[in-house]
Write a protein that holds these residues in place. Sequence first.
Motif, mmCIF file in Angstrom:
data_model
loop_
_atom_site.group_PDB
_atom_site.id
_atom_site.type_symbol
_atom_site.label_atom_id
_atom_site.label_comp_id
_atom_site.label_asym_id
_atom_site.label_seq_id
_atom_site.Cartn_x
_atom_site.Cartn_y
_atom_site.Cartn_z
ATOM 1 N N ALA A 227 0.824 -1.214 0.000
ATOM 2 C CA ALA A 227 0.000 0.000 0.000
ATOM 3 C C ALA A 227 0.858 1.265 0.000
ATOM 4 O O ALA A 227 0.416 2.322 0.446
ATOM 5 N N SER A 228 2.055 1.178 -0.506
ATOM 6 C CA SER A 228 2.975 2.306 -0.499
ATOM 7 C C SER A 228 2.434 3.459 -1.331
ATOM 8 O O SER A 228 1.775 3.264 -2.354
ATOM 9 N N ARG A 229 2.729 4.652 -0.892
ATOM 10 C CA ARG A 229 2.203 5.865 -1.519
ATOM 11 C C ARG A 229 2.657 5.959 -2.982
ATOM 12 O O ARG A 229 3.836 5.823 -3.289
ATOM 13 N N PRO A 236 6.444 5.427 1.959
ATOM 14 C CA PRO A 236 5.613 5.353 3.160
ATOM 15 C C PRO A 236 4.182 4.934 2.832
ATOM 16 O O PRO A 236 3.717 5.081 1.696
ATOM 17 N N VAL A 237 3.490 4.426 3.853
ATOM 18 C CA VAL A 237 2.102 4.001 3.708
ATOM 19 C C VAL A 237 1.216 4.989 4.444
ATOM 20 O O VAL A 237 1.414 5.250 5.634
ATOM 21 N N SER A 238 0.253 5.541 3.736
ATOM 22 C CA SER A 238 -0.723 6.459 4.343
ATOM 23 C C SER A 238 -2.034 5.696 4.505
ATOM 24 O O SER A 238 -2.841 5.623 3.584
ATOM 25 N N MET A 239 -2.230 5.133 5.655
ATOM 26 C CA MET A 239 -3.384 4.259 5.870
ATOM 27 C C MET A 239 -3.816 4.347 7.324
ATOM 28 O O MET A 239 -2.984 4.325 8.231
ATOM 29 N N ARG A 242 -8.457 1.482 10.518
ATOM 30 C CA ARG A 242 -9.576 0.670 10.045
ATOM 31 C C ARG A 242 -9.222 -0.042 8.750
ATOM 32 O O ARG A 242 -9.461 -1.247 8.600
ATOM 33 N N GLU A 243 -8.663 0.693 7.785
ATOM 34 C CA GLU A 243 -8.303 0.060 6.515
ATOM 35 C C GLU A 243 -7.213 -0.993 6.717
ATOM 36 O O GLU A 243 -7.259 -2.056 6.099
ATOM 37 N N LEU A 244 -6.259 -0.723 7.592
ATOM 38 C CA LEU A 244 -5.223 -1.708 7.886
ATOM 39 C C LEU A 244 -5.844 -2.985 8.443
ATOM 40 O O LEU A 244 -5.503 -4.101 8.023
ATOM 41 N N ALA A 245 -6.782 -2.823 9.380
ATOM 42 C CA ALA A 245 -7.414 -3.975 10.013
ATOM 43 C C ALA A 245 -8.335 -4.730 9.075
ATOM 44 O O ALA A 245 -8.463 -5.958 9.156
ATOM 45 N N ASP A 246 -8.993 -4.015 8.161
ATOM 46 C CA ASP A 246 -9.974 -4.648 7.273
ATOM 47 C C ASP A 246 -9.350 -5.271 6.029
ATOM 48 O O ASP A 246 -9.863 -6.268 5.505
ATOM 49 N N VAL A 247 -8.258 -4.683 5.535
ATOM 50 C CA VAL A 247 -7.717 -5.087 4.242
ATOM 51 C C VAL A 247 -6.361 -5.786 4.353
ATOM 52 O O VAL A 247 -6.150 -6.844 3.761
ATOM 53 N N ILE A 248 -5.462 -5.224 5.120
ATOM 54 C CA ILE A 248 -4.073 -5.678 5.111
ATOM 55 C C ILE A 248 -3.819 -6.852 6.062
ATOM 56 O O ILE A 248 -3.132 -7.815 5.720
ATOM 57 N N LEU A 249 -4.379 -6.789 7.265
ATOM 58 C CA LEU A 249 -4.029 -7.769 8.288
ATOM 59 C C LEU A 249 -4.742 -9.121 8.187
ATOM 60 O O LEU A 249 -4.153 -10.149 8.552
ATOM 61 N N PRO A 250 -5.998 -9.202 7.718
ATOM 62 C CA PRO A 250 -6.697 -10.486 7.746
ATOM 63 C C PRO A 250 -5.967 -11.659 7.080
ATOM 64 O O PRO A 250 -5.973 -12.771 7.638
ATOM 65 N N PRO A 251 -5.323 -11.505 5.908
ATOM 66 C CA PRO A 251 -4.648 -12.668 5.315
ATOM 67 C C PRO A 251 -3.555 -13.250 6.213
ATOM 68 O O PRO A 251 -3.360 -14.472 6.246
ATOM 69 N N PHE A 252 -2.852 -12.396 6.948
ATOM 70 C CA PHE A 252 -1.803 -12.884 7.832
ATOM 71 C C PHE A 252 -2.392 -13.682 8.992
ATOM 72 O O PHE A 252 -1.894 -14.763 9.343
ATOM 73 N N GLU A 253 -3.454 -13.160 9.577
ATOM 74 C CA GLU A 253 -4.086 -13.885 10.678
ATOM 75 C C GLU A 253 -4.661 -15.216 10.189
ATOM 76 O O GLU A 253 -4.535 -16.248 10.866
ATOM 77 N N MET A 254 -5.241 -15.226 9.003
ATOM 78 C CA MET A 254 -5.794 -16.464 8.455
ATOM 79 C C MET A 254 -4.691 -17.498 8.205
ATOM 80 O O MET A 254 -4.854 -18.687 8.502
ATOM 81 N N GLU A 270 6.783 1.854 6.324
ATOM 82 C CA GLU A 270 6.465 2.584 7.542
ATOM 83 C C GLU A 270 5.036 3.074 7.403
ATOM 84 O O GLU A 270 4.641 3.614 6.366
ATOM 85 N N ILE A 271 4.243 2.813 8.430
ATOM 86 C CA ILE A 271 2.838 3.199 8.424
ATOM 87 C C ILE A 271 2.640 4.356 9.387
ATOM 88 O O ILE A 271 2.951 4.234 10.581
ATOM 89 N N ASP A 272 2.163 5.463 8.848
ATOM 90 C CA ASP A 272 1.966 6.665 9.656
ATOM 91 C C ASP A 272 3.256 7.050 10.377
ATOM 92 O O ASP A 272 3.244 7.442 11.545
#
Length: 379
Positions: A227-229, A236-239, A242-254, A270-272
């Motif tokens: 998701a790099s700018r 850097p990632v501007s995210m 909520r978007e991190l939790a909904d889009v980026i993280l679920p595949p790793f947890e699964m 780097e995020i924020d």
Amino acid sequence: MNSQLPVHDAEASPDAARWRDPRLSPTERADALLPLMSLEEKVAQLVGVWVGADASGEGVAPHQADMVDGELRWDDVIRHGLGQLTRPFGTAPVDPVAGARSLAASQAEIAAASRFGIPAQVHEECLTGFAAWRATVYPTPLGWGASFDPELVEQMAGHIGRSMRAAGVHQGLAPVLDVTRDYRWGRTEETIGEDPYLVGTTGAAYVRGLEAAGVVATLKHFAGYSASRGGRNLAPVSMGRRELADVILPPFEMALRLGGARSVMHSYAEIDGLPAAADEGLLTRLLRDEWGFTGTVVADYFAVRFLQTLHRVAADGVEAARLALRAGIDVELPTVDAFGPPLVEAVRAGAVDEALVDRALRRVLAQKAELGLLDPGWR
């Protein structure tokens, strides 16, 4: 492998029977071995060395990577043991039989050089198959996602894992679970798709296949890399959260919960404003405390040093190592750099807490125990 570990004087200690005992849990064996090790021996287990297999089958030699200053002498590198060997088959084309003989010879040297006789954990790239000369090439992850067939992906990963284990490789740096939605990003071809559920389901299947073959699967890049700018690599990632939790993280947890992956590679992103390599909230509180991950976190190549040179949050390599260890990184890859001799000096000087070294080491030793690398008579 056809090299057998020698018997060392260190095995005469009362606790030796415990850390060598395969009837105990990996954690119990790690806890028994850790107090016996010197600081130099501890830190040596937290680094990899980038090597290339010799086509003659006689051994491996350190690969002089562009980003590392100075020559690495093999005898010096293995004197206190060694955590990992980086890409012995993938650094340069080598016949697989000669490469396996070369790796076996090098493992025998590593075991003979140190007090405890522990071989290195060997890792390779394996996203579209074992990244070695004459190995089978399989479809890219975009093809996995387009198949909508997790069972087929799992079967494919099993074939990949068995070919790696036959050559003496223990860990694969795959799958890539980055959800990509900006196709300007140059590594889109490594990703499975734009839907988190598809990426997580397919990625977990790949993990199950690789792990069933006895190879440690490594989830990457945790998290936000894709998701790099502006679609620019390393940007850097501007995210928001909520978007991190909904889009980026679920595949790793699964992939952790449904696949059983035993390793995670952090992201260059780097995020924020906070680099993943220094993010304790991401690598410890979320990954370990909330998700229950107990495996190893390995650094993406040169990423610990990037805390100094790219992200500018560390003044030097020692501070970069301290930030990385505190965040939850266990192994520096691809070769000895920030986790090298200056880290030993910093720990002795009180600038880095030895408890951080011990925490990482316990995870590394436990994984080596799982792989049989602490067993007596290992071949």
